[in-house]
Design a protein around this motif. Structure first.
Motif, PDB file in Angstrom:
ATOM      1  N   ILE A  18       3.077   1.200 -12.659  1.00 12.80           N
ATOM      2  CA  ILE A  18       2.351   2.349 -11.277  1.00 12.80           C
ATOM      3  C   ILE A  18       1.767   3.280 -11.290  1.00 12.80           C
ATOM      4  CG2 ILE A  18       3.073   2.978  -9.683  1.00 12.80           C
ATOM      5  CD1 ILE A  18       5.813   0.727  -9.651  1.00 12.80           C
ATOM      6  N   HIS A  19       1.018   3.883 -10.490  1.00 14.21           N
ATOM      7  CA  HIS A  19       0.421   5.307 -10.728  1.00 14.21           C
ATOM      8  C   HIS A  19       0.335   5.480  -9.313  1.00 14.21           C
ATOM      9  CE1 HIS A  19      -3.558   7.573 -11.229  1.00 14.21           C
ATOM     10  NE2 HIS A  19      -3.106   8.130 -11.760  1.00 14.21           N
ATOM     11  N   ALA A  20       0.400   6.379  -9.295  1.00 14.09           N
ATOM     12  CA  ALA A  20       0.769   7.133  -7.836  1.00 14.09           C
ATOM     13  C   ALA A  20       0.189   8.580  -7.664  1.00 14.09           C
ATOM     14  CB  ALA A  20       2.034   6.496  -7.398  1.00 14.09           C
ATOM     15  N   ASN A  21      -0.641   8.850  -6.731  1.00 21.54           N
ATOM     16  CA  ASN A  21      -0.671  10.370  -6.796  1.00 21.54           C
ATOM     17  C   ASN A  21       0.680  10.527  -6.244  1.00 21.54           C
ATOM     18  OD1 ASN A  21      -3.840   8.602  -5.706  1.00 21.54           O
ATOM     19  ND2 ASN A  21      -3.182  10.896  -7.317  1.00 21.54           N
ATOM     20  N   ASP A  22       0.936  12.374  -5.778  1.00 20.50           N
ATOM     21  CA  ASP A  22       2.197  12.964  -5.092  1.00 20.50           C
ATOM     22  C   ASP A  22       1.515  13.370  -4.746  1.00 20.50           C
ATOM     23  OD1 ASP A  22       4.373  14.718  -4.896  1.00 20.50           O
ATOM     24  OD2 ASP A  22       5.197  14.325  -6.637  1.00 20.50           O
ATOM     25  N   PRO A  23       1.375  13.343  -3.087  1.00 25.35           N
ATOM     26  CA  PRO A  23       0.537  13.772  -1.860  1.00 25.35           C
ATOM     27  C   PRO A  23       1.151  14.978  -1.156  1.00 25.35           C
ATOM     28  CG  PRO A  23       2.082  11.995  -1.009  1.00 25.35           C
ATOM     29  CD  PRO A  23       1.866  12.611  -2.818  1.00 25.35           C
TER      30      PRO A  23
END
Ligand code: COA
Length: 538
Positions: free
Chosen positions: A105-110
């Motif tokens: 998983i690759h998830a941006n941290d807004p």
């Protein structure tokens, strides 16, 4: 297999001192991880809540199977870089289980600068893709990003390993048949728009998700057109009109529900079969490693004591126990997976290098994954050793490590200096994963030695000119900054901030992390692209 008989006295002063020192380092690590995971501004939190979006870790909680492990990659990337607030390089990444399937998983941290991509964020994205390709893991991207962090755009954009490589890799991953699923959970602006565009499946959240090559501020600046994000690239535009997105989601939770369905619908993985056994814990408590590893890297100890707390039932079949004693090699099981372990017990000599080369060949032929426990100051130097051929024997070990086709895993448990880093499967030697302990240090050589080399060179120069050697005070002034910078840059935290490793571990968790790493690696077939080894210099 024999059980390793421990020689450790858990009541001794040394044990207690070591234990307390390592416990301190682990507490410091936990603090650093806590800060990286939770320190966010109230302003950013408020904005996210207003937008009705979930923070990145809540998204992950919904995505991952309940009570399943998450092997986080590079959680301390970019530590102390930029304004010291770009935690994890603005991305959460890791390997976890979704609908029963191992995925990355690759998830941006807004909550960190609108999820924008910093140079270290590009590096982390590329690392995630490298893991996906090597281990054939499906990729899930949760995108919520303002694209390039513009003040640093020149460091992100044009070079071979910059932003463009991410989208290039997405095409290659697609060609390899590795699924890439994208949740559009916020803005996917400019570069970030290509992440969904290059994915196989795109799930788009209504109201908050938007995809465009130029966001409203850029459109306004370029054309004067006033347009909202939703009108420009919202879910209805892309699900109904452009066809950029495939599934419409009502909110974050619904988006994740759809992603889980897509994963469930994937054809099953073909895992590499190893001769596994029923997993069993070690006979000795892994936490005892705290008391075994000395506070000073220069203090010797027996790496078998660490191995005894890593392998199932503490059972270990040692290879060539009496030959090349500065490297311990042998077979054991970790969480039921067979492994060949190489652990340093001193400097590498010709005999220990030859033993390593032979052992690696054996594991490679038998399809047994390799685990390297690195605590190495380098290969032995000096006239006597050069005459025996330490360079050519070291070469055989390096050659065997480089060309082994079985999955390799490295844990830097102490020193990682010089060519020892290479022979013991440093990052450049393609371990599937590389982890560090918090006491570890890494560099070409220690600061003291580097400073001594430079002073010697300087004094030799002066001697050639008929001048006296440097006065002690001047030498000390020259040495001081070299020692200071080597100490800073050789530190495990510096390494992990630069992403020279996949993360710093609590030593007591090493066995579990290795078990998860091996499991992930088995999603790919054993490599068959390189048969045998290069030419061994005899
Ligand atoms: N580069 C640098 N900083 C950026 C940025 C970018 N591309 N985009 C946003 N930021 C910063 C903002 O200045 C703000 O900083 P602050 O917290 O110090 O005030 C923070 O990120 C959050 O931005 P904000 O606009 O307040 O939050 P938001 O949730 O309403 O919107 C974005 C976030 C990313 C959607 C919006 O800022 C945006 O559209 N940015 C421009 C995107 C763009 O055109 N990028 C082109 C890149 S190639």
């Amino acid at each position: 297999m024999d059980v390793i008989q421990t020689q450790i006295d858990t009541h001794s002063d040394d044990y207690r001192r070591n234990y307390e020192a390592m416990q301190g380092l682990v507490a410091e690590l936990q603090d650093a991880l806590h800060t990286a995971r939770h320190e966010r501004s109230d302003k950013a939190r408020g904005r996210l809540a207003q937008q009705n979006k979930l923070p990145v870790r809540e998204r992950l909680e919904l995505l991952l199977d309940r009570n399943s492990p998450f092997l986080e990659i590079a959680p301390l990337a970019a530590k102390d870089l930029y304004d010291k607030k770009v935690h994890g390089a603005g991305i959460v990444a890791g390997i976890g289980r979704v609908a029963g399937r191992e995925v990355i998983i690759h998830a941006n941290d807004p909550l960190i600068k609108g999820g924008t991509i910093y140079p270290m964020g590009v590096k982390k994205g590329l690392r995630v893709q490298a893991i996906a390709m090597e281990n054939r893991l499906p990729v899930i991207n949760l995108v919520d990003s303002g694209g390039a962090y513009l003040p640093l755009q020149s460091e992100i954009f044009p070079d071979a390993d910059d932003g463009g490589r991410i989208f290039y890799n997405q095409a290659v991953i697609s060609k390899m048949g590795i699924p890439q699923i994208c949740g559009v959970m916020g803005l996917c602006t400019a570069g970030a728009a290509y992440i969904p565009a290059m994915s196989d499946d795109v799930v788009h959240v209504k109201g908050t998700g938007a995809i465009f090559l130029g966001g409203p501020p850029l459109v306004r600046a370029a054309t004067g057109e006033e347009v909202t994000a939703d009108e420009l690239g919202g879910a209805l535009v892309h699900c109904r009109e452009s066809g950029v997105s495939d599934y419409l989601a009502e909110d974050d939770a619904h988006c994740i529900q759809i992603i889980r369905q897509i994963v469930r619908n994937l054809p099953p993985p073909s895992k590499t079969e190893l001769g596994t056994r029923t997993a069993a814990p070690p006979l000795y408590d892994p936490k005892e490693i705290y008391g075994i590893v000395p506070e000073l890297l220069s203090t010797p100890y027996d790496v078998r004591e660490v191995i005894a707390r890593m392998v199932d039932k503490s059972e270990f079949l040692e290879f060539k126990a009496l030959y090349g004693p500065t490297l311990v090699c042998g077979w054991g099981y970790i969480h039921g997976y067979p492994v060949g372990i190489l652990g340093n017990n001193g400097v590498l000599f010709s005999d220990s290098s030859l033993k390593a080369a032979q052992f690696i060949q054996l594991c490679d032929k038998r399809g047994v994954p390799l685990v390297f426990l690195q605590n190495i100051n380098g290969y032995m130097i000096g006239k006597e050793y050069e005459r025996i051929g330490i360079t050519k024997d070291g070469h055989k070990m390096v050659n065997a490590v480089a060309t082994a086709t079985v999955p390799k895993f490295t844990v830097i448990i102490g020193a990682s200096f010089g060519a020892g880093n290479y022979g013991m499967c440093g990052r450049a030697y393609g371990p599937r994963f590389l982890w560090m302990w918090p006491n570890a240090q890494i560099g070409v050589m220690g600061g003291e030695q580097a400073a001594d080399v430079l002073i010697t060179v300087k004094n030799d120069q002066l001697a050639r000119e008929g001048q006296p050697p440097l006065p002690e005070e001047t030498a000390a002034q020259i040495k001081e900054p070299i020692i200071t910078s080597a100490r800073k840059e050789g530190n495990a935290y510096y390494s992990t901030a630069q992403m020279w490793d996949d993360g710093i571990l609590d030593p007591a968790k090493t066995r579990d992390v290795l078990g998860l790493s091996i499991s992930a690696a088995l999603s790919a077939p054993l490599r068959d692209d390189v048969h045998g080894h290069g030419i061994f210099r005899m």
